[in-house]
Design an enzyme around this catalytic site. Structure first.
Site, PDB file in Angstrom:
ATOM      1  N   HIS A 275      -5.436  15.938  -4.798  1.00  0.00           N
ATOM      2  CA  HIS A 275      -5.969  16.283  -3.437  1.00  0.00           C
ATOM      3  C   HIS A 275      -5.853  17.697  -3.481  1.00  0.00           C
ATOM      4  O   HIS A 275      -6.380  18.072  -2.271  1.00  0.00           O
ATOM      5  CB  HIS A 275      -4.888  15.680  -2.173  1.00  0.00           C
TER       6      HIS A 275
ATOM      7  N   ARG B  33     -12.469  39.155  42.686  1.00  0.00           N
ATOM      8  CA  ARG B  33     -11.977  38.323  43.962  1.00  0.00           C
ATOM      9  C   ARG B  33     -11.696  36.561  42.969  1.00  0.00           C
ATOM     10  O   ARG B  33     -11.155  36.179  42.871  1.00  0.00           O
ATOM     11  CB  ARG B  33     -13.087  37.739  44.472  1.00  0.00           C
TER      12      ARG B  33
ATOM     13  N   TYR C 288     -17.650  38.628  42.168  1.00  0.00           N
ATOM     14  CA  TYR C 288     -16.948  37.616  41.564  1.00  0.00           C
ATOM     15  C   TYR C 288     -15.693  37.475  40.342  1.00  0.00           C
ATOM     16  O   TYR C 288     -14.142  37.312  40.931  1.00  0.00           O
ATOM     17  CB  TYR C 288     -17.309  36.256  40.802  1.00  0.00           C
TER      18      TYR C 288
ATOM     19  N   ASN D 126       0.229  12.489   4.765  1.00  0.00           N
ATOM     20  CA  ASN D 126      -0.132  12.468   5.744  1.00  0.00           C
ATOM     21  C   ASN D 126      -0.343  12.907   7.261  1.00  0.00           C
ATOM     22  O   ASN D 126       0.828  11.487   7.644  1.00  0.00           O
ATOM     23  CB  ASN D 126       0.304  10.712   5.573  1.00  0.00           C
TER      24      ASN D 126
ATOM     25  N   GLU E  39     -12.585   5.836   5.320  1.00  0.00           N
ATOM     26  CA  GLU E  39     -12.468   6.990   6.028  1.00  0.00           C
ATOM     27  C   GLU E  39     -13.189   7.050   6.450  1.00  0.00           C
ATOM     28  O   GLU E  39     -14.368   7.948   6.650  1.00  0.00           O
ATOM     29  CB  GLU E  39     -11.358   8.229   5.884  1.00  0.00           C
TER      30      GLU E  39
ATOM     31  N   TYR F 296       1.022  -1.298  -0.312  1.00  0.00           N
ATOM     32  CA  TYR F 296       0.121  -0.106   0.226  1.00  0.00           C
ATOM     33  C   TYR F 296       0.949   1.371  -0.165  1.00  0.00           C
ATOM     34  O   TYR F 296       1.794   1.230   0.820  1.00  0.00           O
ATOM     35  CB  TYR F 296      -0.985   0.005   1.296  1.00  0.00           C
TER      36      TYR F 296
ATOM     37  N   PHE G 233      -2.381   8.561  11.957  1.00  0.00           N
ATOM     38  CA  PHE G 233      -2.807   9.839  11.109  1.00  0.00           C
ATOM     39  C   PHE G 233      -3.663  10.973  11.428  1.00  0.00           C
ATOM     40  O   PHE G 233      -4.368  12.113  11.287  1.00  0.00           O
ATOM     41  CB  PHE G 233      -2.558   9.592  10.069  1.00  0.00           C
TER      42      PHE G 233
END
Length: 508
Positions: free
Chosen positions: A85, A286, A283, A197, A417, A55, A331
């Site tokens: 991409h 303080r 508040y 990646n 994915e 792969y 990843f």
């Protein structure tokens, strides 16, 4: 000359990432790392010619991982991967973000676990040193399988394609590379994946935000102390013996800073003793150390996650020292995404408590003697009324930005994915939140400085007096015709630059 950041077996330090991203410190790949890259690459070259598909080396990607790609098509495969991409959209992100992303990807490449060739790593270093910044767009990363579209835009520039910023202009990458004497890279097996990646974009934005937040939280302690003083509050709540009863380290540091900032204040001394009829401060005065300190401790946790990530080699598949090429899930951006989201929550709360102190100084019924809205001529002059409106608008936005992105997941790549982190989105909104907190603290700074002036002839503490004097040099001064927008912008710059911290001279 800035120190060269050397990339190799040692992890980067956060300040080195900031230096390269913002100050353009030069980078270099160490000789040892180059030798390691060459040795690892040999494993990839061997697998590229093996009969069994591997792969990322001799197959397609993602949902197409089962398709074997013949040897003669693999250069085209890598080129096609990057081109397809590099599909981001929306506004171009900031130069410092892209430079951080580039450096962090180079850091993983130099680790020797990605199988990239030494010359490809050197080309990426050359891009950084030449000041060539690929145009990366806002949308295109789901924070899983890496910050894909942003990193692909960088890889595209390495190939001499796409657009980059160079010498202040947007030009074609090929033109910039030629001018800088950098040869475009023809990607070999595995290199397209190795370049894309990683969690580098979200990690870079986390490191930049953390550096800014450290400065902003220190500033928040100073502006809070000024507001306590201006509102005739007490410093007793910040005493060390009271803080020791609840030993959170961030709280202790914030309280100590506020206590130190208020020492020797004639304003505080003026209402100390039996004649003071107030038992407890509000508040927002303080409890400032508890809120600021909780934010500090949250940031410390986020920095620990960032440090671990800086020690990581994030890629898929990875090349191990024995030559195995193994798929993995490193990843996935979840660890980084969570803390990016987490930081947006205390950041919004620090801004919220700051806005409450500002509002109190403007309210005649609660400010213990200050004029309405700190106006020079109430009625004719609205004073800081609308400055507080601006604070409120920003705080409201920060609350929306505190909604987490990492709880969302939209499956992609034909369900390969099927669970993603949305870490890039968490990082983008955190950057906006940091900018918003800067504005909120700047307005409190202006308001508190003006309120201290109105306590004259009483004199503030040496620390708050120095900060007030710094503000005086940047604003127009009292009067019904003053323009607040330029003053807010000047105060924002003071806060962001660290000038407030320098003026305070607080060493705790």
């Amino acid at each position: 000359m800035p120190e060269t950041v050397l990339l190799g077996s040692e992890p980067l330090r956060p300040e080195q990432v900031v230096a390269v991203a913002r100050d353009h410190s030069p980078v270099a790949v160490s000789e040892a790392a180059e030798k390691n890259l060459a040795a690892t690459r040999q494993h990839i070259d061997n697998l590229a010619h093996a009969e069994t598909p591997t792969y990322g080396v001799s197959t397609g990607f993602g949902a197409l991982a089962t398709r074997h790609i013949p040897l003669e098509s693999r250069t085209a495969l890598q080129r096609s991967l990057i081109r397809s991409h590099a599909a981001g959209a929306g506004p171009v992100v900031e130069t410092e973000v892209v430079r951080a992303l580039m450096l962090l990807r180079l850091r993983t490449l130099a680790s020797g676990y990605t199988g990239i060739r030494p010359q490809t790593a050197q080309a990426l270093a050359a891009l950084l040193n030449a000041g060539i910044t690929p145009l990366v767009h806002e949308y295109g990363s789901l924070g899983c399988s890496g910050d894909l579209a942003p990193l692909a835009a960088v890889a595209l520039a390495l190939m001499g394609e796409g657009e980059v910023e160079y010498n202040g202009e947007v030009v074609q990458a090929g033109v910039a590379l030629k001018h800088a004497g950098i040869e475009p890279v023809v990607l070999a097996e595995k290199e397209g994946l190795a370049l894309t990646n990683g969690t580098d974009g979200m990690l870079g934005m986390l490191l930049l935000a953390a550096a800014d937040l450290r400065k902003l939280l220190d500033t928040a302690d100073i502006t809070a102390a000024m507001s306590v003083e201006a509102l005739l509050g007490t410093d007793r709540a910040f005493a060390a013996d009271l803080q020791a009863l609840r030993p959170h380290p961030g709280q202790a540091l914030s309280a100590q800073r506020m206590w130190t900032a208020l020492q020797d204040s004639k304003i505080v001394e003026s209402h100390r003793g039996p004649d003071c009829n107030r038992v407890q401060d509000a508040y927002s005065l303080r409890c400032a150390p508890q809120v600021h300190g909780g934010a500090r401790d949250s940031l410390t946790h986020a920095e620990l996650v960032a440090e671990r990530e800086l020690h990581s080699a994030v890629d898929n598949p990875v090349v191990l020292s024995d030559g195995r090429v193994e798929s993995n899930g490193n990843f996935h951006g979840a660890p980084v995404a969570y803390v990016l989201d987490f930081l947006a929550i205390p950041l919004a709360d620090v801004a919220s408590i700051s806005e409450r102190r500002t509002d109190r100084m403007l309210d005649k019924a609660r400010s213990h003697g200050l004029p309405p809205f700190l106006a020079f001529d109430p009625g004719v002059d609205s004073g800081h009324m609308i400055a507080q409106y601006t604070q409120a608008a920003v705080v409201s936005e920060l609350k929306r930005l505190a909604v987490p992105a990492s709880v969302d997941s939209i499956p992609s790549s034909a369900m390969q994915e099927d669970h993603v982190s949305m870490g890039w989105s968490a990082a983008r909104k955190l950057r906006k939140a940091v900018e918003g907190l800067n504005t909120v603290l700047a307005i409190e700074l202006l308001t508190a400085a003006r309120a201290l002036d109105m306590r004259a002839p009483l004199v503030p503490s040496p620390v708050t007096g120095r900060v007030r004097d710094l503000v005086r040099t940047k604003v127009e001064g009292p009067g019904p015709d003053r323009h607040l927008a330029p003053e807010i912008a000047a105060a924002e710059e003071l806060v962001a630059s660290g000038a407030v911290l320098a003026a305070a001279q607080l060493e705790v």
